[in-house]
Design an enzyme around this catalytic site. Structure first.
Site, PDB file in Angstrom:
ATOM      1  CE  LYS A  45      -1.293 -17.303 -15.442  1.00 27.36           C
ATOM      2  NZ  LYS A  45      -1.408 -16.186 -14.517  1.00 27.36           N
ATOM      3  CB  SER A  46      -8.266 -18.340 -20.512  1.00 24.83           C
ATOM      4  OG  SER A  46      -7.394 -19.322 -20.998  1.00 24.83           O
ATOM      5  N   GLY A  47      -8.292 -15.457 -18.480  1.00 29.71           N
ATOM      6  CA  GLY A  47      -9.228 -14.418 -18.023  1.00 29.71           C
ATOM      7  C   GLY A  47      -9.938 -14.761 -16.724  1.00 29.71           C
ATOM      8  CB  THR A  48      -9.068 -17.217 -14.040  1.00 25.46           C
ATOM      9  OG1 THR A  48      -8.455 -18.003 -15.042  1.00 25.46           O
ATOM     10  CG2 THR A  48      -9.821 -18.051 -13.050  1.00 25.46           C
ATOM     11  CG  HIS A 101      -7.622 -23.364 -13.818  1.00 26.18           C
ATOM     12  ND1 HIS A 101      -8.202 -22.274 -14.396  1.00 26.18           N
ATOM     13  CD2 HIS A 101      -6.571 -22.883 -13.080  1.00 26.18           C
ATOM     14  CE1 HIS A 101      -7.545 -21.178 -14.003  1.00 26.18           C
ATOM     15  NE2 HIS A 101      -6.565 -21.526 -13.213  1.00 26.18           N
ATOM     16  CB  SER A 131      -0.638 -14.938 -20.360  1.00 27.32           C
ATOM     17  OG  SER A 131      -0.928 -14.570 -19.045  1.00 27.32           O
ATOM     18  CG  MET A 225      -9.503  -5.648 -12.186  1.00 28.05           C
ATOM     19  SD  MET A 225      -9.902  -7.050 -13.189  1.00 28.05           S
ATOM     20  CE  MET A 225      -8.814  -8.337 -12.590  1.00 28.05           C
ATOM     21  NE  ARG A 250       2.396 -11.157 -19.576  1.00 30.12           N
ATOM     22  CZ  ARG A 250       2.500 -10.832 -20.865  1.00 30.12           C
ATOM     23  NH1 ARG A 250       3.564 -10.186 -21.282  1.00 30.12           N
ATOM     24  NH2 ARG A 250       1.555 -11.169 -21.737  1.00 30.12           N
ATOM     25  CE  LYS A 251       3.898  -6.365 -22.966  1.00 29.80           C
ATOM     26  NZ  LYS A 251       4.347  -6.613 -24.349  1.00 29.80           N
TER      27      LYS A 251
END
Ligand code: PPS
Length: 287
Positions: A45-48, A101, A131, A225, A250-251
């Protein structure tokens, strides 16, 4: 369902059993790295997913074919998951693009020996938590937390998939020889995506002119995206990820934690954070 039913402990961290099979874990442990492989490393949840579009587009010099035809998990496969052993990665042309990860301490022997290029992506942990909180609620293979506070405590304690965010970030920041590593944050990408693309391209030794950089940045903005079925996870069955509950993309903003955490939760987290990172010599973009 409970932790015992849904997770297995591997190298000291919880991994979802359904997506991390004994075969895929062994496959990665025995995987043969190449020195020109490019490995995107993130705590979940960090930009993968974002990087799984940016890096292939840099590699292709802005050609859109792979991002229009190959789903995320095939375009830049995550090495430890169940689908990967079937992708014939050994036959892919160099430079190969992968994702993991894993914590640094979990990396397999060949990676440690060969030292391929690493793009390490970090995100404000409060936004990563926000997230994750929504993500855990829409998947069938992750443990549903009780209350939001409970969920935050579990995250802080590392009783979640991929263990502690603090251990992950500290482990990767502490890598001794950093010439093959680049560090970038989600927040820097939000702030200036074109600059982020240019920096990543330079690290990949792939010189691009400013028109191509602009084209790549345009392709990678959140709304584009979100429309792309190879990137928005709409190809995954609803039984696995129910995007009617919360969308995968999501956002796509920095600071959404303010809409979720209470003042007390944010304070609790901040105190823990200060203590955990007090000896870290890195200027995080969100601090
Ligand atoms: S995973 O499950 O670990 O692969 O998730 P990951 O891709 O690391 O993180 C998902 C979050 O990244 C956001 N995202 C983006 N934000 C801004 N711009 C772009 N282009 C973009 N692509 C992905 C995604 O929306 C998730 O964050 P939240 O806060 O939930 O929206």
């Amino acid at each position: 369902m409970t932790e015992t039913e849904l997770y297995s402990v591997y190298k000291g961290v919880n991994l979802p059993t359904r997506t991390h099979t004994p075969e895929s874990l062994r496959y990665y442990e025995e995987f043969f790295s190449h020195s020109d492989d490019i490995v995107i490393v993130t705590y979940p949840k960090s930009g993968t997913t974002w990087m799984q579009v940016i890096v292939p587009l840099i590699q292709s010099g802005g050609d859109l074919t792979t991002i229009q035809t190959l789903p995320t998990w095939d375009r830049a496969p995550r090495l430890e998951v169940y689908k990967t052993p079937f992708l014939n990665l050994e036959d892919r042309p160099s430079p190969r693009l992968f994702v993991t990860h894993y914590h640094y301490s979990m990396m397999p022997p060949s990676f440690l020996k060969v030292k391929p290029k690493v793009v390490y992506v970090m995100r404000n942990p409060k936004d990563m938590f926000t997230s994750s909180f929504h993500f855990y609620g829409m998947t069938s293979y992750l443990v549903k937390s009780g209350t939001q506070t409970q969920s935050l405590m579990e995250k802080v304690a590392g009783r979640v998939i991929y263990g502690s965010w603090f251990d992950h970030v500290k482990g990767w920041l502490n890598v001794k020889n950093k010439e093959n590593s680049m560090y970038i944050s989600y927040e820097e990408m939000i702030m200036d995506l074109k600059d982020a693309v240019a920096r990543i391209a330079q690290f990949m030794e792939k010189p691009l002119n400013s028109e191509v950089i602009q084209k790549i940045a345009d392709q990678c903005i959140f709304m584009n995206m979100k429309k792309n079925k190879t990137s928005n996870y709409s190809l995954v069955s609803r039984e696995f990820m129910d995007q009617t509950k919360s969308e995968f993309l999501r956002k796509g903003i920095a600071g959404d934690w303010k809409n979720l955490l209470t003042v007390a939760e944010a304070e609790y987290f901040d105190n823990f954070y200060k203590e955990e990172i007090k000896n870290v010599q890195y200027k995080f973009a969100w601090d």
